[in-house]
Design a protein around this motif. Structure first.
Motif, short mmCIF file in Angstrom:
data_model
loop_
_atom_site.label_atom_id
_atom_site.label_comp_id
_atom_site.label_asym_id
_atom_site.label_seq_id
_atom_site.Cartn_x
_atom_site.Cartn_y
_atom_site.Cartn_z
N SER A 102 0.84 -1.20 0.00
CA SER A 102 0.00 0.00 0.00
C SER A 102 0.88 1.25 0.00
N PHE A 103 2.02 1.18 0.67
CA PHE A 103 2.95 2.30 0.66
C PHE A 103 3.43 2.58 -0.76
N LEU A 104 3.80 1.51 -1.47
CA LEU A 104 4.30 1.67 -2.85
C LEU A 104 3.21 2.24 -3.75
N ILE A 105 2.01 1.66 -3.65
CA ILE A 105 0.92 2.11 -4.53
C ILE A 105 0.57 3.56 -4.22
N GLY A 106 0.41 3.87 -2.92
CA GLY A 106 0.05 5.23 -2.53
C GLY A 106 1.08 6.23 -3.00
N SER A 107 2.36 5.89 -2.85
CA SER A 107 3.37 6.88 -3.23
C SER A 107 3.40 7.06 -4.74
N SER A 108 3.25 5.96 -5.50
CA SER A 108 3.31 6.15 -6.95
C SER A 108 2.09 6.93 -7.44
N LEU A 109 0.93 6.70 -6.82
CA LEU A 109 -0.26 7.44 -7.27
C LEU A 109 -0.16 8.92 -6.91
N GLY A 110 0.29 9.21 -5.69
CA GLY A 110 0.43 10.60 -5.27
C GLY A 110 1.39 11.35 -6.17
N ALA A 111 2.57 10.76 -6.40
CA ALA A 111 3.57 11.43 -7.24
C ALA A 111 3.08 11.56 -8.68
N SER A 112 2.49 10.48 -9.23
CA SER A 112 2.01 10.53 -10.61
C SER A 112 0.97 11.62 -10.80
N GLY A 113 0.07 11.73 -9.81
CA GLY A 113 -0.97 12.75 -9.91
C GLY A 113 -0.36 14.15 -9.96
N ALA A 114 0.60 14.39 -9.03
CA ALA A 114 1.24 15.70 -8.99
C ALA A 114 1.91 16.01 -10.32
N ILE A 115 2.59 15.03 -10.90
CA ILE A 115 3.30 15.26 -12.16
C ILE A 115 2.32 15.50 -13.31
N LEU A 116 1.29 14.65 -13.39
CA LEU A 116 0.35 14.77 -14.52
C LEU A 116 -0.39 16.09 -14.49
N GLN A 117 -0.79 16.53 -13.28
CA GLN A 117 -1.49 17.81 -13.20
C GLN A 117 -0.59 18.93 -13.72
N GLY A 118 0.73 18.75 -13.51
CA GLY A 118 1.68 19.73 -14.02
C GLY A 118 1.86 19.65 -15.52
N ILE A 119 2.16 18.45 -16.04
CA ILE A 119 2.48 18.40 -17.47
C ILE A 119 1.24 18.57 -18.35
N LEU A 120 0.08 18.22 -17.83
CA LEU A 120 -1.13 18.42 -18.62
C LEU A 120 -1.76 19.79 -18.32
N ARG A 121 -1.21 20.48 -17.34
CA ARG A 121 -1.74 21.75 -16.86
C ARG A 121 -3.24 21.68 -16.64
N ASN A 122 -3.64 20.60 -15.92
CA ASN A 122 -5.07 20.41 -15.68
C ASN A 122 -5.25 19.91 -14.25
N PRO A 123 -5.98 20.66 -13.42
CA PRO A 123 -6.13 20.25 -12.02
C PRO A 123 -6.96 18.98 -11.85
N LEU A 124 -7.66 18.56 -12.93
CA LEU A 124 -8.49 17.36 -12.81
C LEU A 124 -7.77 16.09 -13.25
N ALA A 125 -6.49 16.26 -13.65
CA ALA A 125 -5.78 15.08 -14.13
C ALA A 125 -5.45 14.16 -12.96
N ASP A 126 -5.59 12.85 -13.18
CA ASP A 126 -5.11 11.88 -12.20
C ASP A 126 -4.45 10.74 -12.97
N PRO A 127 -3.74 9.85 -12.28
CA PRO A 127 -2.94 8.86 -13.01
C PRO A 127 -3.78 7.98 -13.94
N TYR A 128 -5.09 7.92 -13.69
CA TYR A 128 -5.90 7.03 -14.51
C TYR A 128 -6.51 7.74 -15.72
N ILE A 129 -6.29 9.07 -15.80
CA ILE A 129 -6.96 9.83 -16.86
C ILE A 129 -6.40 9.47 -18.23
N LEU A 130 -5.19 8.93 -18.26
CA LEU A 130 -4.61 8.57 -19.55
C LEU A 130 -5.03 7.18 -20.01
N GLY A 131 -6.05 6.61 -19.38
CA GLY A 131 -6.55 5.32 -19.84
C GLY A 131 -5.74 4.15 -19.32
#
Lengths: 317, 270
Positions: free
Chosen positions: A52-81
């Motif tokens: 759960s630590f691994l999953i939680g950390s990868s999701l948290g970090a991925s979300g932060a990165i995606l919201q930045g590179i897509l410049r969209n506050p609604l982006a989350d790691p699953y938005i890319l399908g």
């Protein structure tokens, strides 16, 4: 104030993770371990908490990165399908009941499904040598719908048993976590984390817009590709480890931004840490409150996280 | 002094061995039909834990629980110190079995799905749990009961039936299920016998077209769903002639009690 918040986040996440080892259907006293408690602690709880630590950390970090590179506050790691792609592959293996690659077949297929999806999304979002955020986003959403539809088609044709199992898997299930997949998880997720944290400056620049990033000496397209790769790696691994778990990737980065600002150098690691802490806490609550039955960790995560997020939203903006 | 100490340790160790030996035979059941079979084999004292769904016989409800069938708590299972965990292929995920074996606990998987497989499965389980005689007797009784039911109900052609497991979404018993076997045993033709899955989500149109003469419904869900479904099926022969019957869970579980379920079904006449 920010420094205090940062220290609170770090201490809270780490102590939650450690304490969660003691709680479950029965409390384990680490100072008086008998055979059974030792077995439960080391073969069941520890791998589960690490997962759960691994999953939680990868999701948290991925979300932060995606919201930045897509410049969209609604982006989350699953938005890319990614979630739909890996769910489709994993469910196909669960429903076919085949295990041609051994006990980790489902995880391996989920991982390859996620990577294949990222590849397709990347190819669709690529134009004239640039990864375009809008195209990536729309390609991901379109592909996600397609894969979900195929998955639903599979399910309506499959037997009752395969359907139940696949559904449970898609909603995120940490109860089966064991040591076998953890080395891979650690390797891939830390690779993604290190890659993205080392390029945090690039993410800061990208958040200002491509032109400013360019004038600051960054190649927007190159940076985006690096971050896209690290997100793909982390999200694919997390889905393979424990299915799809909502909320963390979307809202944890916002919570971290509210508390400590949006500098990517602190945003990425703290989102990872808080994501890990929250998922571990949620999973501990999920396996404890109605023991021996379990609540899905995704449900508990949102039940704890969403009210806190709404409170911050009212207070800070 | 050291000699005495060593002696004491050896005695202690052998005592704990004895305690272990006396403790063999602790069983955890992970499916309601398995629990029923174990009780029928007289193993109620050895069953130390069951699932939340194990509600028969009523005494089973007071046994410690380890959670559901798909995702029981592994911790709770380990806590019970079982010598063997008995699972059902039709209900418990395969990964769960691998995980439990990985924890060094023996498992036995009940693979029977069809009516004709039940007696043999009980004998195999009896052998694994060292209650061969009882198992043979039970298996013989079930075989006899089934044979008796078959004799009394010679197959009639063309009488169509449907077994509705769940009204919304509409799930019916399809081919390859014990319910389908029971219908055939009683001379009914299951209109869903050509479906693609064992428990398919079925089309209401198809029920109207195939117009079964009798509809069996599983008890235990909200009656308003049943009423809504039956309204849609008002043109079907079974509904028009008032031949919609509710059956309890014996027929739904592949355990010795399924014989009762089939008798209940048979009582509604062919």
């Amino acid at each position: 104030m920010k420094k205090i918040n940062i220290s609170i986040l770090i201490i809270a996440s780490i102590s939650i993770t450690l304490f969660s080892l003691l709680f479950g259907p029965s409390f384990i006293n680490p100072f008086s371990l008998d055979d059974i408690s030792g077995k439960i602690l080391f073969q069941l709880r520890l791998p589960r908490v690490v997962t759960s630590f691994l999953i939680g950390s990868s999701l948290g970090a991925s979300g932060a990165i995606l919201q930045g590179i897509l410049r969209n506050p609604l982006a989350d790691p699953y938005i890319l399908g990614i979630s739909s792609g890996s769910a489709l592959f994993a469910a196909a293996s669960l429903m076919a009941g085949s295990a041609f690659l051994g006990p980790s077949t489902t995880a391996l297929l989920a991982f390859s499904g996620a990577l294949i999806t990222c590849g397709i999304v990347g190819a669709l979002g690529y134009k004239d040598g640039i990864l375009l955020p809008e195209r990536l986003l729309l390609a991901g959403i379109g592909l996600g719908f397609l894969f979900t539809a195929v998955l639903m088609l599979f399910m309506s044709l499959s037997t009752n048993y395969g359907m139940r199992r696949a559904l449970l898997w898609i909603f995120g299930d940490l109860s089966m976590a064991d040591w076998s997949q953890i080395p891979w998880g650690v390797l891939l997720i830390s690779a993604g984390l290190i890659l993205s944290i080392s390029r945090a400056k690039g993410l800061n620049a990208l958040m200002l817009g491509d032109e400013i990033a360019h004038s600051l000496g960054f190649s927007p397209s190159g940076e985006r590709l690096v971050f896209f790769t690290s997100v793909s790696l982390m999200t694919a691994t997390s889905v393979a480890l424990g299915g799809v778990i909502g909320f963390i990737g979307l809202l944890i980065p916002h919570i971290v931004r509210f508390l400590t600002g949006s500098d990517a150098k602190t945003l990425i690691p703290l989102s990872a840490l808080l994501g890990a802490g929250l998922l571990t806490l949620a999973d501990t609550i999920g396996r404890t409150v109605i023991a021996p039955s379990e609540l899905p960790s995704g449900v508990v995560t949102s039940l704890i996280g969403a009210p806190y997020f709404l409170y911050l939203l009212r207070k800070k903006i | 002094m050291t000699k005495r100490l060593i002696l004491a340790i050896i005695i202690l160790l052998s005592l704990s061995r004895c305690a272990l030996a006396a403790g063999t035979g602790r069983i955890v059941s992970l499916a309601p039909n398995v629990t029923e079979i174990l009780y029928s084999l007289g193993l109620e004292k050895r069953v130390v834990a069951v699932t939340d769904f194990c509600d028969y016989p009523p005494e089973a409800k007071s046994k410690p629980k380890v959670g559901g069938m798909v995702n029981p708590s592994l911790e709770a299972i380990v806590r019970m110190k079982p010598d063997i965990v008995i699972m059902a292929e039709d209900g418990n995920p395969k990964e769960l079995e691998e995980r439990i074996r990985g924890l060094g606990i023996n498992t036995y998987v009940v693979r029977a799905k069809r009516l004709r497989e039940l007696p043999g499965e009980i004998e195999r389980l009896g052998k694994a749990l060292k209650v061969e005689k009882k198992a043979e007797k039970l298996s013989f009784e079930i075989e006899n009961a089934i044979a008796g039911l078959r004799k009394r109900n010679p197959a009639k052609t063309g009488s169509r039936a449907l077994f509705i497991v769940w009204p919304e979404p509409l799930i019916v018993a399809g081919p390859g299920t014990a319910i389908n076997d029971a219908l055939e045993l009683l001379g009914w033709e299951n209109i869903a016998k050509d479906a693609a899955a064992e428990y398919p989500k079925y089309s209401i149109d198809e029920i109207i077209i195939r117009s079964p003469q009798v509809i069996f419904m599983a008890k235990g869900h909200d009656a308003s769903f049943d009423r809504r479904l039956l309204k849609k099926l008002s043109g079907v022969r079974a509904v028009k002639e008032g031949r919609v019957y509710y059956l309890g869970d014996p027929i739904m579980r592949l355990s010795p009690r399924i014989v009762e379920g089939i008798r209940e079904m048979a009582a509604y006449g062919n």
